[in-house]
Motif scaffolding. Structure first.
Motif, PDB file in Angstrom:
ATOM      1  N   ALA A   1       1.400  -1.413   0.093  1.00 40.15           N
ATOM      2  CA  ALA A   1      -0.145  -0.579  -0.022  1.00 40.15           C
ATOM      3  C   ALA A   1       0.688   1.094  -0.086  1.00 40.15           C
ATOM      4  O   ALA A   1       1.789   0.857   0.652  1.00 40.15           O
ATOM      5  N   ALA A   2      -0.018   1.866  -0.542  1.00 42.03           N
ATOM      6  CA  ALA A   2       0.864   3.633  -0.201  1.00 42.03           C
ATOM      7  C   ALA A   2       0.765   3.888   1.402  1.00 42.03           C
ATOM      8  O   ALA A   2       0.645   4.019   1.728  1.00 42.03           O
ATOM      9  N   ALA A   3       2.394   4.736   1.450  1.00 40.81           N
ATOM     10  CA  ALA A   3       2.788   5.282   2.238  1.00 40.81           C
ATOM     11  C   ALA A   3       1.565   6.184   3.160  1.00 40.81           C
ATOM     12  O   ALA A   3       1.186   6.153   4.027  1.00 40.81           O
ATOM     13  N   SER A   4       1.272   6.922   2.187  1.00 40.02           N
ATOM     14  CA  SER A   4      -0.052   8.400   2.511  1.00 40.02           C
ATOM     15  C   SER A   4      -1.080   7.380   3.295  1.00 40.02           C
ATOM     16  O   SER A   4      -2.073   8.319   3.884  1.00 40.02           O
ATOM     17  N   ALA A   5      -1.390   6.458   2.697  1.00 39.69           N
ATOM     18  CA  ALA A   5      -2.596   5.469   2.717  1.00 39.69           C
ATOM     19  C   ALA A   5      -2.711   4.755   3.778  1.00 39.69           C
ATOM     20  O   ALA A   5      -3.527   4.483   4.813  1.00 39.69           O
ATOM     21  N   GLN A   6      -0.922   5.224   4.726  1.00 35.80           N
ATOM     22  CA  GLN A   6      -1.600   4.144   5.879  1.00 35.80           C
ATOM     23  C   GLN A   6      -1.276   4.597   6.959  1.00 35.80           C
ATOM     24  O   GLN A   6      -0.019   5.778   7.284  1.00 35.80           O
TER      25      GLN A   6
END
Length: 113
Positions: free
Chosen positions: A84-89
């Motif tokens: 997953a994208a780091a910005s979404a976690q």
């Protein structure tokens, strides 16, 4: 007897960056326990005409980060998803190392959960 039957699981601790990778000073290290080991356990003991049941429910994990910091997290923490994208976690359990560990034995902090 029931209490003796409830064996506490030893969930595996995990970090991101991974435990075998150098952590980065000043950036969050994610902390979590393997969800497979974070389970409620129940045991029952019986004798004729009477029974008792014991339930053990994990609530929190306390991490000793090895640098003098203790982090207490309610629940097992949130696993980092490398896909997953780091910005979404988001994490609900982390630690930021403020100092390098070069002066420690083996050049590492000895952390435990």
């Amino acid at each position: 007897m029931a209490y003796d039957q409830v064996r506490s699981p030893c969930p595996a601790p995990a970090t991101s960056p991974a435990i075998d990778v150098d952590q980065i000073t000043g950036l969050p290290t994610w902390l979590w326990m393997d969800p497979a080991g974070w389970q409620e356990l129940t045991a029952r003991a019986e004798i004729p005409g009477f029974w008792v049941e014991v339930t053990a429910t994990p609530r929190r994990v306390v991490w000793d980060m090895g640098d003098g910091t203790v982090v207490a997290c309610d629940g097992p923490g949130t696993a980092y998803d490398p896909v997953a994208a780091a910005s979404a976690q988001r994490t609900d359990c982390s630690h930021v190392y403020q100092h390098v560990s070069a002066d420690r034995p083996g050049g590492r902090y000895a952390a435990s959960a």
